[in-house]
Write a protein that holds these residues in place. Structure first.
Motif, short mmCIF file in Angstrom:
data_model
loop_
_atom_site.label_atom_id
_atom_site.label_comp_id
_atom_site.label_asym_id
_atom_site.label_seq_id
_atom_site.Cartn_x
_atom_site.Cartn_y
_atom_site.Cartn_z
N ASP A 72 73.31 -4.70 -16.46
CA ASP A 72 72.84 -4.93 -17.82
C ASP A 72 72.77 -3.58 -18.52
O ASP A 72 72.39 -2.58 -17.89
CB ASP A 72 71.47 -5.60 -17.82
CG ASP A 72 71.15 -6.28 -19.15
OD1 ASP A 72 71.28 -7.52 -19.23
OD2 ASP A 72 70.79 -5.56 -20.11
N PRO A 73 73.11 -3.52 -19.82
CA PRO A 73 73.08 -2.24 -20.53
C PRO A 73 71.69 -1.81 -20.99
O PRO A 73 71.52 -0.69 -21.49
CB PRO A 73 73.99 -2.49 -21.74
CG PRO A 73 73.84 -3.95 -22.00
CD PRO A 73 73.69 -4.59 -20.66
N ALA A 95 79.42 -4.33 -20.03
CA ALA A 95 80.53 -5.17 -19.59
C ALA A 95 81.86 -4.44 -19.59
O ALA A 95 82.81 -4.87 -18.92
CB ALA A 95 80.63 -6.40 -20.49
N TYR A 96 81.94 -3.33 -20.33
CA TYR A 96 83.23 -2.63 -20.44
C TYR A 96 83.48 -1.63 -19.31
O TYR A 96 84.63 -1.26 -19.06
CB TYR A 96 83.30 -1.87 -21.77
CG TYR A 96 83.14 -2.73 -23.00
CD1 TYR A 96 83.69 -4.01 -23.07
CD2 TYR A 96 82.43 -2.25 -24.10
CE1 TYR A 96 83.54 -4.79 -24.20
CE2 TYR A 96 82.28 -3.03 -25.25
CZ TYR A 96 82.83 -4.30 -25.29
OH TYR A 96 82.68 -5.07 -26.42
N GLU A 97 82.41 -1.20 -18.65
CA GLU A 97 82.56 -0.21 -17.57
C GLU A 97 81.62 -0.59 -16.43
O GLU A 97 80.50 -0.10 -16.34
CB GLU A 97 82.26 1.21 -18.08
CG GLU A 97 83.25 1.68 -19.14
CD GLU A 97 82.92 3.08 -19.64
OE1 GLU A 97 81.87 3.63 -19.28
OE2 GLU A 97 83.73 3.61 -20.43
N GLN A 121 88.20 -8.88 -25.08
CA GLN A 121 89.41 -8.65 -24.29
C GLN A 121 89.22 -7.47 -23.33
O GLN A 121 89.70 -7.49 -22.19
CB GLN A 121 90.62 -8.39 -25.21
CG GLN A 121 90.93 -9.51 -26.18
CD GLN A 121 90.20 -9.35 -27.51
OE1 GLN A 121 89.18 -8.66 -27.61
NE2 GLN A 121 90.74 -9.99 -28.55
N ARG A 122 88.51 -6.45 -23.81
CA ARG A 122 88.24 -5.29 -22.96
C ARG A 122 87.34 -5.66 -21.78
O ARG A 122 87.55 -5.20 -20.66
CB ARG A 122 87.59 -4.20 -23.81
CG ARG A 122 87.30 -2.91 -23.08
CD ARG A 122 86.67 -1.91 -24.04
NE ARG A 122 86.17 -0.73 -23.33
CZ ARG A 122 85.38 0.18 -23.87
NH1 ARG A 122 85.02 0.06 -25.14
NH2 ARG A 122 84.96 1.21 -23.17
N ALA A 127 86.87 -7.30 -15.99
CA ALA A 127 86.65 -8.36 -15.01
C ALA A 127 87.83 -8.47 -14.05
O ALA A 127 87.64 -8.60 -12.83
CB ALA A 127 86.43 -9.69 -15.73
N ARG A 128 89.04 -8.42 -14.59
CA ARG A 128 90.22 -8.46 -13.73
C ARG A 128 90.25 -7.29 -12.77
O ARG A 128 90.65 -7.44 -11.60
CB ARG A 128 91.50 -8.45 -14.59
CG ARG A 128 91.88 -9.79 -15.18
CD ARG A 128 93.27 -9.74 -15.77
NE ARG A 128 94.26 -9.29 -14.78
CZ ARG A 128 95.57 -9.13 -15.05
NH1 ARG A 128 96.01 -9.38 -16.28
NH2 ARG A 128 96.39 -8.74 -14.13
N ARG A 129 89.83 -6.14 -13.23
CA ARG A 129 89.85 -4.95 -12.36
C ARG A 129 88.95 -5.12 -11.15
O ARG A 129 89.34 -4.78 -10.02
CB ARG A 129 89.42 -3.71 -13.15
CG ARG A 129 89.44 -2.42 -12.33
CD ARG A 129 88.87 -1.24 -13.07
NE ARG A 129 87.42 -1.32 -13.25
CZ ARG A 129 86.53 -1.03 -12.29
NH1 ARG A 129 86.93 -0.67 -11.08
NH2 ARG A 129 85.23 -1.11 -12.55
N VAL A 130 87.74 -5.64 -11.35
CA VAL A 130 86.78 -5.69 -10.24
C VAL A 130 86.95 -6.94 -9.38
O VAL A 130 86.47 -6.95 -8.22
CB VAL A 130 85.33 -5.60 -10.76
CG1 VAL A 130 85.13 -4.31 -11.54
CG2 VAL A 130 84.94 -6.81 -11.58
#
Length: 256
Positions: A72-73, A95-97, A121-122, A127-130
């Motif tokens: 959470d940020p 969510a971006y990093e 989209q970012r 999400a795809r990366r992790v």
């Protein structure tokens, strides 16, 4: 503590109280459990809960013997989550990093998060990366334009809903879940709608938030706001309040 810091802290605490109330609403526990099932959250799997808030989902996943990571940020959110669930894994991040290695989790869950993101989209690229190949993603949330509220003044109710929606970063993100997931190359995309119908006073804080938010924009006047809220309180007292809120749950599979 500065005045701005105090206001930020109070705003976060108000949000936590609202989220806690939402977690106690009829059907909320069942929907959370459904999201875990759709993730394939079985013992030994690893799941990240993005925008974890005060951490309830992370704790419930841990009860399933799932290795759950909550991010959470908000420092305040993370502090409260760690205090409530000291054995759980909570990390300060947006969510971006995400603070996770590539292909390191089997499931990605975001509950009432994407309407706060200016670049969904970012977030899905992250999400795809992790996610591991074939990993599951679940997005869950409301469309801020589709609160259905009974009122003696339906035009005013509609104005309040839309004005409050316009204050949100991505108010219609939920209706875009399917397209966003397909554009991000996820497969097996499905979307279901789970509509909650509420008729009691428990939803008055939400209705108050909608109306006060609309009033703060100047789209509706103070008099209109007070009149509409008085009507909704009277409806609640007479057992005539009616709010229907569709919640969209999208699931998909990461590319293999």
């Amino acid at each position: 503590m500065t005045r701005q810091t105090e206001q930020t802290r109070q705003s976060t605490d108000d949000l936590i109280a609202l989220l806690d109330a939402a977690d106690r609403l009829p059907g909320a526990e069942k929907l959370r459990a459904l999201s875990y099932d759709l993730l394939g959250a079985e013992p030994g799997t690893c799941v990240v809960d993005v925008g974890c808030g005060a951490g309830r989902a992370v704790a419930e996943l841990a009860e399933r013997d799932v290795k759950a990571v909550g991010v959470d940020p908000s420092e305040r959110m993370i502090a409260i989550a760690r205090n409530r669930w000291p054995e759980a894994d909570f990390r300060l991040a947006g969510a971006y990093e995400l603070p996770l290695p590539d292909a390191s989790v089997d499931g990605y869950r975001a509950d009432k998060v994407f309407h706060e993101l200016g670049e969904p989209q970012r977030a899905l690229a992250e999400a795809r990366r992790v996610l591991t190949p074939g990993g599951r993603i679940v997005l869950f949330g409301q469309d801020w334009d589709t609160f259905i509220i009974d009122s003696d003044d339906p035009a005013l109710a509609r104005t309040i809903v839309h004005a409050r929606a316009d204050m949100t970063t991505s108010p219609r993100a939920a209706r875009r879940y399917r397209s966003l997931l397909l554009d991000a190359s996820f497969g097996d995309v499905t979307v279901d709608v789970h509509t909650g119908v509420f008729t009691g006073p428990a939803m008055l804080p939400l209705l108050t938030g909608l109306a006060e938010g609309a009033c703060s924009t100047g789209v509706v006047t103070r008099e209109q706001t007070d009149r509409w809220l008085a009507e909704q309180r009277a409806r609640a007292e007479a057992d005539r309040l009616f709010l229907a809120m569709p919640m969209f749950m999208a699931t998909a599979t990461a590319p293999r």
